[in-house]
Write a protein that holds these residues in place. Structure first.
Motif, PDB file in Angstrom:
ATOM      1  N   LYS A 209       0.853  -1.195   0.006  1.00 19.20           N
ATOM      2  CA  LYS A 209       0.011   0.182   0.028  1.00 19.20           C
ATOM      3  C   LYS A 209       0.929   1.340  -0.013  1.00 19.20           C
ATOM      4  O   LYS A 209       0.170   2.193   0.254  1.00 19.20           O
ATOM      5  CB  LYS A 209      -0.883   0.047   1.054  1.00 19.20           C
ATOM      6  CG  LYS A 209      -2.014  -0.968   0.944  1.00 19.20           C
ATOM      7  CD  LYS A 209      -2.749  -1.081   2.295  1.00 19.20           C
ATOM      8  CE  LYS A 209      -3.824  -2.156   2.333  1.00 19.20           C
ATOM      9  NZ  LYS A 209      -4.314  -2.724   3.345  1.00 19.20           N
ATOM     10  N   ALA A 210       2.155   1.262  -0.361  1.00 18.97           N
ATOM     11  CA  ALA A 210       2.932   2.156  -0.214  1.00 18.97           C
ATOM     12  C   ALA A 210       3.587   2.650  -1.772  1.00 18.97           C
ATOM     13  O   ALA A 210       3.607   1.754  -2.540  1.00 18.97           O
ATOM     14  CB  ALA A 210       4.174   1.942   0.619  1.00 18.97           C
ATOM     15  N   CYS A 211       3.908   3.968  -1.688  1.00 15.86           N
ATOM     16  CA  CYS A 211       4.850   4.574  -2.878  1.00 15.86           C
ATOM     17  C   CYS A 211       6.173   3.470  -3.146  1.00 15.86           C
ATOM     18  O   CYS A 211       6.783   3.705  -1.871  1.00 15.86           O
ATOM     19  CB  CYS A 211       5.114   5.890  -2.767  1.00 15.86           C
ATOM     20  SG  CYS A 211       6.195   6.218  -3.772  1.00 15.86           S
ATOM     21  N   TYR A 215       7.970   4.974   0.052  1.00 15.38           N
ATOM     22  CA  TYR A 215       7.368   4.162   1.033  1.00 15.38           C
ATOM     23  C   TYR A 215       6.382   4.766   1.968  1.00 15.38           C
ATOM     24  O   TYR A 215       6.058   4.205   3.160  1.00 15.38           O
ATOM     25  CB  TYR A 215       8.355   3.352   1.821  1.00 15.38           C
ATOM     26  CG  TYR A 215       9.330   2.326   0.738  1.00 15.38           C
ATOM     27  CD1 TYR A 215       8.805   1.471   0.153  1.00 15.38           C
ATOM     28  CD2 TYR A 215      10.795   2.976   0.437  1.00 15.38           C
ATOM     29  CE1 TYR A 215       9.398   0.846  -0.733  1.00 15.38           C
ATOM     30  CE2 TYR A 215      11.297   2.201  -0.578  1.00 15.38           C
ATOM     31  CZ  TYR A 215      10.845   1.046  -1.074  1.00 15.38           C
ATOM     32  OH  TYR A 215      11.576   0.522  -1.989  1.00 15.38           O
ATOM     33  N   ASN A 216       5.957   5.850   1.696  1.00 12.80           N
ATOM     34  CA  ASN A 216       4.773   6.384   2.260  1.00 12.80           C
ATOM     35  C   ASN A 216       3.476   5.896   1.676  1.00 12.80           C
ATOM     36  O   ASN A 216       3.244   5.383   0.769  1.00 12.80           O
ATOM     37  CB  ASN A 216       4.793   7.906   2.302  1.00 12.80           C
ATOM     38  CG  ASN A 216       5.500   8.638   2.976  1.00 12.80           C
ATOM     39  OD1 ASN A 216       4.978   8.718   4.401  1.00 12.80           O
ATOM     40  ND2 ASN A 216       6.783   8.960   2.781  1.00 12.80           N
ATOM     41  N   THR A 217       2.553   5.779   2.801  1.00  8.34           N
ATOM     42  CA  THR A 217       1.370   5.031   2.454  1.00  8.34           C
ATOM     43  C   THR A 217       0.511   5.649   1.341  1.00  8.34           C
ATOM     44  O   THR A 217       0.331   7.053   1.424  1.00  8.34           O
ATOM     45  CB  THR A 217       0.379   4.946   3.472  1.00  8.34           C
ATOM     46  OG1 THR A 217       1.022   4.289   4.514  1.00  8.34           O
ATOM     47  CG2 THR A 217      -0.965   3.914   3.186  1.00  8.34           C
ATOM     48  N   VAL A 218      -0.034   5.035   0.201  1.00  9.58           N
ATOM     49  CA  VAL A 218      -0.809   5.800  -0.769  1.00  9.58           C
ATOM     50  C   VAL A 218      -2.280   5.445  -0.340  1.00  9.58           C
ATOM     51  O   VAL A 218      -2.427   4.351  -0.113  1.00  9.58           O
ATOM     52  CB  VAL A 218      -0.361   4.982  -2.148  1.00  9.58           C
ATOM     53  CG1 VAL A 218      -1.430   5.642  -3.244  1.00  9.58           C
ATOM     54  CG2 VAL A 218       1.066   5.353  -2.541  1.00  9.58           C
ATOM     55  N   ILE A 222      -6.392   6.985  -4.249  1.00 11.09           N
ATOM     56  CA  ILE A 222      -5.485   7.226  -5.301  1.00 11.09           C
ATOM     57  C   ILE A 222      -4.879   5.745  -5.843  1.00 11.09           C
ATOM     58  O   ILE A 222      -4.761   5.715  -7.189  1.00 11.09           O
ATOM     59  CB  ILE A 222      -4.037   7.907  -4.556  1.00 11.09           C
ATOM     60  CG1 ILE A 222      -4.498   8.979  -3.940  1.00 11.09           C
ATOM     61  CG2 ILE A 222      -3.024   7.724  -5.361  1.00 11.09           C
ATOM     62  CD1 ILE A 222      -4.334  10.306  -4.706  1.00 11.09           C
ATOM     63  N   LYS A 223      -4.752   4.649  -4.892  1.00  6.94           N
ATOM     64  CA  LYS A 223      -4.420   3.388  -5.561  1.00  6.94           C
ATOM     65  C   LYS A 223      -5.488   3.148  -6.611  1.00  6.94           C
ATOM     66  O   LYS A 223      -4.963   2.493  -7.766  1.00  6.94           O
ATOM     67  CB  LYS A 223      -4.429   2.623  -4.425  1.00  6.94           C
ATOM     68  CG  LYS A 223      -3.666   1.188  -4.858  1.00  6.94           C
ATOM     69  CD  LYS A 223      -3.552   0.223  -3.893  1.00  6.94           C
ATOM     70  CE  LYS A 223      -2.847  -0.921  -4.515  1.00  6.94           C
ATOM     71  NZ  LYS A 223      -2.658  -2.160  -3.596  1.00  6.94           N
ATOM     72  N   CYS A 235       2.959  10.715  -6.461  1.00  8.78           N
ATOM     73  CA  CYS A 235       2.737  10.414  -5.097  1.00  8.78           C
ATOM     74  C   CYS A 235       2.899  11.775  -4.196  1.00  8.78           C
ATOM     75  O   CYS A 235       3.385  12.955  -4.450  1.00  8.78           O
ATOM     76  CB  CYS A 235       4.214   9.639  -4.601  1.00  8.78           C
ATOM     77  SG  CYS A 235       4.322   9.708  -2.877  1.00  8.78           S
ATOM     78  N   GLU A 236       1.714  11.854  -3.181  1.00 11.45           N
ATOM     79  CA  GLU A 236       1.608  13.081  -2.666  1.00 11.45           C
ATOM     80  C   GLU A 236       2.563  13.309  -1.711  1.00 11.45           C
ATOM     81  O   GLU A 236       2.916  14.674  -1.682  1.00 11.45           O
ATOM     82  CB  GLU A 236       0.258  12.896  -1.677  1.00 11.45           C
ATOM     83  CG  GLU A 236      -0.930  12.783  -2.470  1.00 11.45           C
ATOM     84  CD  GLU A 236      -2.063  12.345  -1.456  1.00 11.45           C
ATOM     85  OE1 GLU A 236      -1.941  11.788  -0.576  1.00 11.45           O
ATOM     86  OE2 GLU A 236      -3.282  12.718  -1.790  1.00 11.45           O
ATOM     87  N   ASN A 237       3.601  12.383  -1.332  1.00 12.69           N
ATOM     88  CA  ASN A 237       4.552  12.658  -0.361  1.00 12.69           C
ATOM     89  C   ASN A 237       5.944  13.072  -1.149  1.00 12.69           C
ATOM     90  O   ASN A 237       6.664  14.144  -1.176  1.00 12.69           O
ATOM     91  CB  ASN A 237       4.937  11.526   0.526  1.00 12.69           C
ATOM     92  CG  ASN A 237       5.963  11.681   1.305  1.00 12.69           C
ATOM     93  OD1 ASN A 237       5.955  12.482   2.228  1.00 12.69           O
ATOM     94  ND2 ASN A 237       6.892  10.866   1.304  1.00 12.69           N
ATOM     95  N   CYS A 238       6.186  12.178  -2.371  1.00 14.53           N
ATOM     96  CA  CYS A 238       7.704  12.681  -2.759  1.00 14.53           C
ATOM     97  C   CYS A 238       7.485  13.101  -4.312  1.00 14.53           C
ATOM     98  O   CYS A 238       8.560  13.635  -4.993  1.00 14.53           O
ATOM     99  CB  CYS A 238       8.397  11.165  -2.794  1.00 14.53           C
ATOM    100  SG  CYS A 238       7.819   9.780  -3.827  1.00 14.53           S
TER     101      CYS A 238
END
Ligand SMILES: [Zn+2]
Length: 275
Positions: A209-211, A215-218, A222-223, A235-238
């Motif tokens: 469930k991660a990018c 490796y942050n949760t998606v 979004i998935k 990815c919202e994080n990276c």
């Protein structure tokens, strides 16, 4: 212009496939470059090891020389004692009184003890010498074997470097070819992401469930959207582009048949394939 047409006629899925193929190719290049950097280190390590062994060999050699010198000194002592004993024995035949006789006998006894002591010392030194010689010979054999390995390694290295040069050329041409197919905006983003992250990953799958990049949760929503292949989603994080497993597998399969047989031995596993 003519190249801009792709931006409109290509489907999003096609764009994503091209981007992921670009990523795949770039990652292969990265891996070859990394491996090229590591190969000379292996040779260097072997050279260092041989140098270390040679130093040890030198120390053994010095020990051998010292032991042999000591043995010779004791041999000389024995010769000196024996000569003295011979001399005293001659004198013994011509003694005039008891006192003289006793004095000479004592000298003879003293010199014999000296000679015996040196003989005992020689035996000890010779035993030690044998052992050191054995170790020196053992090291010689090891050095020879290591040198052979090193020669092989150098030949191997040369072959790999040549082979890699060819591969790098092919991959670089492919990279240029693919880059032309990607619209400017996406290509800029792709290159910026590759620069920003040490692992050079700009397009990744969702792993569990991660990018696959940070490796942050998606989020599940979004998935789902990524799986639809209808939009380019980051990815919202990276900020890396997320690609569905379906499309990634398609690229992996297609590309593997073309390039993989030529691929060098892997040192690290790629992170983008599913765990
Ligand atoms: Zn991420």
């Amino acid at each position: 212009m003519a190249t801009a047409k792709n931006a409109t006629t290509e489907t999003t899925a096609e764009k994503l496939i091209t981007l992921y193929t670009l990523q795949y190719t770039a990652t292969q290049l990265d891996e070859i470059n990394k491996m090229q950097g590591e190969l000379p280190m292996e040779v260097k390590d072997m050279e260092d090891e041989i140098a270390g062994l040679s130093k040890r060999k030198e120390r053994f050699q010095t020990q051998i020389e010292n032991l042999e010198a000591d043995i010779n000194k004791h041999k000389e002592n024995i010769a000196v004692s024996n000569a003295a004993i011979e001399k005293y024995k001659v004198q013994l035949d011509n003694v005039k009184n008891n006192r003289e006789f006793e004095a000479l006998s004592k000298e003879i006894e003293y010199q014999s003890l000296e000679a015996q002591l040196s003989e005992k010392k020689i035996r000890g030194l010779e035993e030690k010498l044998e052992k050191v010689k054995e170790m020196a010979e053992g090291i010689d054999e090891t050095i020879e074997a290591k040198k052979e390995q090193l020669d092989k390694k150098r030949v191997e290295l040369e072959a790999i470097i040549q082979k890699n040069e060819k591969k790098v050329g092919t991959l670089e041409r492919k990279l240029v070819r693919l880059s032309k197919k990607v619209e400017d905006r996406l290509l800029k983003g792709f290159n910026a992401l590759r620069q920003r992250y040490a692992n050079g990953l700009a397009v990744v799958t969702i792993e569990r469930k991660a990018c696959g990049g940070c490796y942050n949760t998606v989020p599940p929503q979004i998935k789902i959207e990524v799986a639809q292949n209808k939009e380019i989603i980051a990815c919202e994080n990276c900020g890396r582009v997320l690609i569905s497993d379906e499309l990634a597998t398609e690229v992996d399969k297609k590309d593997r048949t073309v390039v993989v047989e030529e691929k060098p031995k892997r040192r690290t596993r790629r992170t983008k394939t599913k765990a």
